[in-house]
Write a protein that holds these residues in place. Structure first.
Motif, PDB file in Angstrom:
ATOM      1  N   PHE A  81       0.716  -1.277   0.111  1.00  0.00           N
ATOM      2  CA  PHE A  81       0.021  -0.043  -0.041  1.00  0.00           C
ATOM      3  C   PHE A  81       0.950   1.333  -0.132  1.00  0.00           C
ATOM      4  N   PRO A  82       0.339   2.523  -0.442  1.00  0.00           N
ATOM      5  CA  PRO A  82       1.318   3.342  -0.576  1.00  0.00           C
ATOM      6  C   PRO A  82       0.959   4.234   0.771  1.00  0.00           C
ATOM      7  N   TRP A  83       2.095   5.234   1.057  1.00  0.00           N
ATOM      8  CA  TRP A  83       2.037   5.753   2.636  1.00  0.00           C
ATOM      9  C   TRP A  83       0.695   6.789   2.842  1.00  0.00           C
ATOM     10  N   TRP A  84       0.259   7.162   1.766  1.00  0.00           N
ATOM     11  CA  TRP A  84      -1.206   7.901   2.006  1.00  0.00           C
ATOM     12  C   TRP A  84      -2.140   7.371   2.610  1.00  0.00           C
ATOM     13  N   TRP A  85      -2.226   6.017   2.399  1.00  0.00           N
ATOM     14  CA  TRP A  85      -3.182   5.105   3.502  1.00  0.00           C
ATOM     15  C   TRP A  85      -3.245   5.443   4.842  1.00  0.00           C
ATOM     16  N   GLY A  86      -1.879   5.197   5.123  1.00  0.00           N
ATOM     17  CA  GLY A  86      -1.404   5.192   6.654  1.00  0.00           C
ATOM     18  C   GLY A  86      -1.860   6.803   7.112  1.00  0.00           C
ATOM     19  N   ALA A  87      -1.516   7.627   6.263  1.00  0.00           N
ATOM     20  CA  ALA A  87      -1.615   8.982   6.691  1.00  0.00           C
ATOM     21  C   ALA A  87      -3.136   9.411   6.860  1.00  0.00           C
ATOM     22  N   VAL A  88      -4.091   8.633   6.074  1.00  0.00           N
ATOM     23  CA  VAL A  88      -5.525   8.809   6.131  1.00  0.00           C
ATOM     24  C   VAL A  88      -5.980   8.255   7.629  1.00  0.00           C
ATOM     25  N   VAL A  89      -5.353   7.028   7.952  1.00  0.00           N
ATOM     26  CA  VAL A  89      -5.878   6.429   9.236  1.00  0.00           C
ATOM     27  C   VAL A  89      -5.048   7.258  10.331  1.00  0.00           C
ATOM     28  N   LEU A  90      -4.129   7.711  10.272  1.00  0.00           N
ATOM     29  CA  LEU A  90      -3.580   8.557  11.072  1.00  0.00           C
ATOM     30  C   LEU A  90      -4.286   9.817  11.593  1.00  0.00           C
ATOM     31  N   VAL A  91      -4.714  10.506  10.604  1.00  0.00           N
ATOM     32  CA  VAL A  91      -5.774  11.657  10.815  1.00  0.00           C
ATOM     33  C   VAL A  91      -7.066  11.278  11.469  1.00  0.00           C
ATOM     34  N   PHE A  92      -7.543  10.250  10.879  1.00  0.00           N
ATOM     35  CA  PHE A  92      -8.888   9.788  11.662  1.00  0.00           C
ATOM     36  C   PHE A  92      -8.555   9.609  13.101  1.00  0.00           C
ATOM     37  N   GLY A  93      -7.459   8.629  13.429  1.00  0.00           N
ATOM     38  CA  GLY A  93      -7.266   8.346  14.761  1.00  0.00           C
ATOM     39  C   GLY A  93      -6.896   9.590  15.613  1.00  0.00           C
ATOM     40  N   LEU A  94      -6.084  10.818  15.138  1.00  0.00           N
ATOM     41  CA  LEU A  94      -5.986  11.907  15.794  1.00  0.00           C
ATOM     42  C   LEU A  94      -7.323  12.479  16.129  1.00  0.00           C
ATOM     43  N   MET A  95      -8.065  12.777  14.917  1.00  0.00           N
ATOM     44  CA  MET A  95      -9.387  13.472  15.382  1.00  0.00           C
ATOM     45  C   MET A  95     -10.263  12.827  16.252  1.00  0.00           C
ATOM     46  N   THR A  96     -10.133  11.576  16.147  1.00  0.00           N
ATOM     47  CA  THR A  96     -11.033  10.568  17.177  1.00  0.00           C
ATOM     48  C   THR A  96     -10.680  10.642  18.650  1.00  0.00           C
ATOM     49  N   ALA A  97      -9.302  10.608  18.871  1.00  0.00           N
ATOM     50  CA  ALA A  97      -8.848  10.657  19.994  1.00  0.00           C
ATOM     51  C   ALA A  97      -8.919  12.006  20.926  1.00  0.00           C
ATOM     52  N   VAL A  98      -8.820  13.202  20.167  1.00  0.00           N
ATOM     53  CA  VAL A  98      -9.042  14.491  20.832  1.00  0.00           C
ATOM     54  C   VAL A  98     -10.408  14.595  20.900  1.00  0.00           C
ATOM     55  N   MET A  99     -11.164  14.478  20.118  1.00  0.00           N
ATOM     56  CA  MET A  99     -12.830  14.518  20.095  1.00  0.00           C
ATOM     57  C   MET A  99     -13.429  13.764  21.098  1.00  0.00           C
ATOM     58  N   GLY A 100     -12.901  12.325  21.237  1.00  0.00           N
ATOM     59  CA  GLY A 100     -13.469  11.757  21.862  1.00  0.00           C
ATOM     60  C   GLY A 100     -13.268  12.180  23.763  1.00  0.00           C
ATOM     61  N   ILE A 101     -11.963  12.558  23.769  1.00  0.00           N
ATOM     62  CA  ILE A 101     -11.736  12.766  25.161  1.00  0.00           C
ATOM     63  C   ILE A 101     -12.286  14.146  25.664  1.00  0.00           C
ATOM     64  N   LEU A 102     -12.363  15.084  24.672  1.00  0.00           N
ATOM     65  CA  LEU A 102     -13.024  16.439  24.722  1.00  0.00           C
ATOM     66  C   LEU A 102     -14.735  16.266  25.214  1.00  0.00           C
ATOM     67  N   PHE A 103     -15.462  15.383  24.441  1.00  0.00           N
ATOM     68  CA  PHE A 103     -16.856  14.792  24.719  1.00  0.00           C
ATOM     69  C   PHE A 103     -16.709  14.373  26.135  1.00  0.00           C
ATOM     70  N   ALA A 104     -15.865  13.452  26.398  1.00  0.00           N
ATOM     71  CA  ALA A 104     -15.831  12.765  27.710  1.00  0.00           C
ATOM     72  C   ALA A 104     -15.638  13.499  29.045  1.00  0.00           C
ATOM     73  N   ILE A 105     -14.834  14.667  28.848  1.00  0.00           N
ATOM     74  CA  ILE A 105     -14.770  15.804  29.995  1.00  0.00           C
ATOM     75  C   ILE A 105     -16.198  16.347  30.306  1.00  0.00           C
ATOM     76  N   LEU A 106     -16.835  16.613  29.055  1.00  0.00           N
ATOM     77  CA  LEU A 106     -18.108  17.435  29.478  1.00  0.00           C
ATOM     78  C   LEU A 106     -19.239  16.350  29.894  1.00  0.00           C
ATOM     79  N   GLN A 107     -19.131  15.225  30.100  1.00  0.00           N
ATOM     80  CA  GLN A 107     -20.197  14.362  30.529  1.00  0.00           C
ATOM     81  C   GLN A 107     -20.248  14.183  32.056  1.00  0.00           C
ATOM     82  N   GLN A 108     -21.624  14.019  32.414  1.00  0.00           N
ATOM     83  CA  GLN A 108     -21.869  13.952  33.886  1.00  0.00           C
ATOM     84  C   GLN A 108     -22.417  12.517  34.243  1.00  0.00           C
TER      85      GLN A 108
END
Length: 681
Positions: A279-306
């Protein structure tokens, strides 16, 4: 017959299906049903755990054909290092949660029948075992559907509640959209495996030999990634996850969040590194971007929950993102033939997969213990539980420290390895990646800091301070089965954090088989006490030394503070001259997360309202103040609400065909026949 890992895995499945067969005979005796079935699932999980450890340790690969499918489509099963690793993860948490479930599910006796919970819990375990053992698309998708259907009924367990029905429907809809994408991906690869001339390409062995053009390989990969991402709760396909995990029984959620999400990670790794392979490198870059987005948004959502379980559900998004970050890095390094670095990134992803199963299983079991004892779900109605539930509090604290990536527990090791992969990225021969990856490292560091903040809030508001709820609520510590389950998970968190070199040496066969690189030789270069991922000159970590240092500091502080009986003084709470302090005046979770909400509020749909109930127009001295806060996911309004509105519009238009007159109904088939005759002429 000589015992092999595959025979143990087969025996594990046989025991689970035997447990399912017992349900119709024991459903009238709920206590016996719980004890018998969960004991059998614990034994089954233990056998799978042994089979997985054995397979990975010895690098065994076993393949079998089971004549249970359709006449020309038998089931193919395979146990190799990758499936063995995930079999270990599922078996380990399945064993722990099954012990916990004996005590937890007994809490429902007298309130409602637990037959469906026991049955579908067992079926979920069987489905997950079969997914990682499947070696053809047909058996894989059947197992995938078994897993999805059983999860649906677990979410629907308390089906009299509207939120359960809504969460189950949403989960099932997104799960099946993902399953369609996976089916299309397998169909595409099967077609190129046999030239679209037969069905023999449906086996994974045939797909491994396929000659697929790069453009079609990209289509197959991203279809598979979309389908598996829907199951894993990756942004923006995450909306089902917090709803489902917050309403399902806690023992089921411990499995769903702890290991069911990892079957999607298994699918991504299987398709990428085993079936497609190049596979080419940009497949991994796409997975990396989705991983970063999911990680930071997931924990921000978590902090705001009661809601405690909803907070834990969103934090699962964060950890799935971290696993995808390691996976994306491994793909990028592998595309440039940097085998040592790709092995490091893949080991980081796999280690975090195992770690997350342990500490997230522990935290959901702890949340279940709290709900079992208090009947409360919102953290704002809890507090002071450390005095009434000391065992649960201590074990939940271990899970909180682990998920916050603090040494000496396991979360630190896998995130530290991920950071090491980031720090070695300047060796990549791509200017774009050398710009993207340092930004990713910064986002991961922010995520780690926010995770610590989130679980300071979760533990502090829930267990510290004073009880905020009804003072007549009887609260007690949970029973031995529940404490044993949580204690085993906590012990694994400590073991995986203190002795990572043993685990890396065991699992190193996975990157060696699929990437051609190893990590164990450099990781254990200075013995079992020191972890040196690439070279001791760059970075090293010793879990045993850190643990001994922490024990020494705690012991020294204890000796100094307790050497004399007068060293520690207790006094009344400082109240600024106000003598009527009540538990309701404690710092709340909403107040704790307010600074984060102010900084990152633009990412969410925040509705905050304050109403002052003034007496006789005196707003300076109101009799009551009403405060409400609602936080909605913008993704719902942007992506899902338009689809839902369009679906309802189509349904309303289709409803007009129901005229209620027989003449109109006879016209429909007549028009259909005429159209077919014209088209087929």
């Amino acid at each position: 017959m000589t015992a092999t890992p595959f025979t143990l895995a087969s025996a594990s499945l046989f025991i689970i299906f035997s447990a399912l067969a017992l349900v119709p005979f024991l459903f009238r005796n709920q206590r016996a049903l719980i004890t018998a079935v969960f004991s059998l699932t614990a034994i089954s999980s233990l056998l799978s755990l042994i089979a997985g450890i054995w397979t990975v340790r010895d690098g065994i690969t076993e393949s079998y054909i089971i004549l249970l499918g359709l006449p020309d489509l038998p089931f193919h099963m395979r146990l190799d290092s990758l499936s063995g690793f995930f079999l270990t993860v599922i078996g380990a948490l399945g064993f722990i949660v099954s012990i916990y479930s004996i005590g937890y599910v007994r809490g429902f006796i007298g309130q409602r029948s637990v037959t469906s919970l026991v049955f579908f819990y067992s079926l979920l375990l069987a489905g997950m075992f079969m997914v990682v053992l499947a070696d053809d698309a047909f058996f894989f998708l059947i197992s995938w559907e078994v897993m999805a259907a059983s999860s649906y009924f677990l979410v629907m367990f308390e089906d009299e509640r509207t939120e359960n029905r809504r969460a189950a429907f949403l989960y099932l809809a997104i799960a099946h959209v993902g399953a369609i994408a996976i089916l299309l991906s397998f169909g595409l690869m099967a077609g190129f495996a046999t030239g679209f001339e037969g069905f023999n390409g449906y086996t994974f062995d045939a797909m491994r030999k396929m000659d697929i053009p790069p453009s079609w390989a990209a289509v197959a990969f991203f279809l598979a990634f979309f389908g598996f991402a829907a199951k894993a709760g990756v942004m923006p396909l995450h909306v089902w996850l917090p709803d489902a995990d917050s309403v399902a029984p806690s023992n089921a959620v411990a499995l769903m969040s702890g290991v069911m999400l990892k079957t999607a990670i298994y699918g991504i790794l299987r398709v990428t590194f085993d079936l497609i392979r190049v596979f080419p490198w940009w497949w991994g870059a796409v997975v990396l971007v989705f991983g970063l987005m999911t990680a930071v948004m997931g924990i921000l959502f978590a902090i705001l929950q009661q809601d405690l379980k909803r907070l834990l559900a969103y934090s699962s998004m964060e950890n799935i993102g971290i696993i995808l970050i390691g996976t994306g890095m491994a793909m990028v390094f592998a595309s440039f033939n940097m085998t040592a670095l790709s092995a490091l990134a893949l080991i980081a992803a796999l280690y975090h997969t195992l770690n997350h199963a342990m500490f997230k299983g522990l935290l959901f079991m702890g949340a279940g213990a709290v709900h079992h004892a208090t009947r409360e779900r919102g953290m704002e109605g809890m507090g002071g539980l450390i005095h009434r539930m000391p065992w649960t509090s201590a074990l939940f604290l271990i899970g909180s420290v682990s998920i916050s990536a603090l040494p000496p527990f396991n979360g630190f090791v896998s995130e530290w390895l991920t950071f090491q992969a980031f720090l070695l990225s300047p060796a990549l021969p791509s200017p774009l990646l050398n710009l993207l990856i340092p930004l990713g490292a910064a986002i991961l560091a922010l995520t780690a800091a926010l995770a610590a903040t989130c679980f300071v809030k979760a533990f502090g508001v829930t267990f510290l301070g004073r009880w905020r709820g009804d003072h007549d609520t009887p609260i007690h510590e949970v029973d031995g089965f529940m404490k044993t389950g949580m204690g085993l998970a906590a012990s694994m968190c400590l073991f995986l954090g203190v002795l990572p070199t043993f685990v890396i040496d065991w699992m190193d066969i996975v990157p060696e088989r699929f990437l051609g690189g190893k990590l164990a030789a450099s990781a254990g270069e200075f013995g079992w006490m020191w972890l040196t991922p690439i070279s001791y000159t760059r970075a090293s970590y010793s879990g045993p030394v850190v643990l001994l240092g922490i024990i020494a500091i705690v012991a020294l502080a204890y000796i100094i503070l307790h050497a004399r009986g007068t060293t520690i003084h207790r006094g009344p709470l400082w109240d600024c001259g106000f003598e009527k302090i009540t538990p309701r005046m404690q710092y709340t979770g909403t107040a704790f997360s307010m600074p984060i909400r102010r900084i990152f509020g633009f990412l969410f749909n925040v509705r905050e309202r304050i109403e002052v109930d003034a007496e006789h127009g005196q707003r300076a001295f109101p009799s009551r103040i009403y405060y409400s806060l609602k936080i909605r996911d913008r993704m719902w309004n942007w992506l899902y609400q338009p689809v839902a509105d369009a679906s309802f519009w189509v349904a309303r238009q289709a409803g007009r065909l129901q005229q209620g007159r027989i003449q109109m109904y006879l016209i429909y088939p007549f028009i259909t026949i005429i159209v077919l005759l014209v088209l087929l002429r």
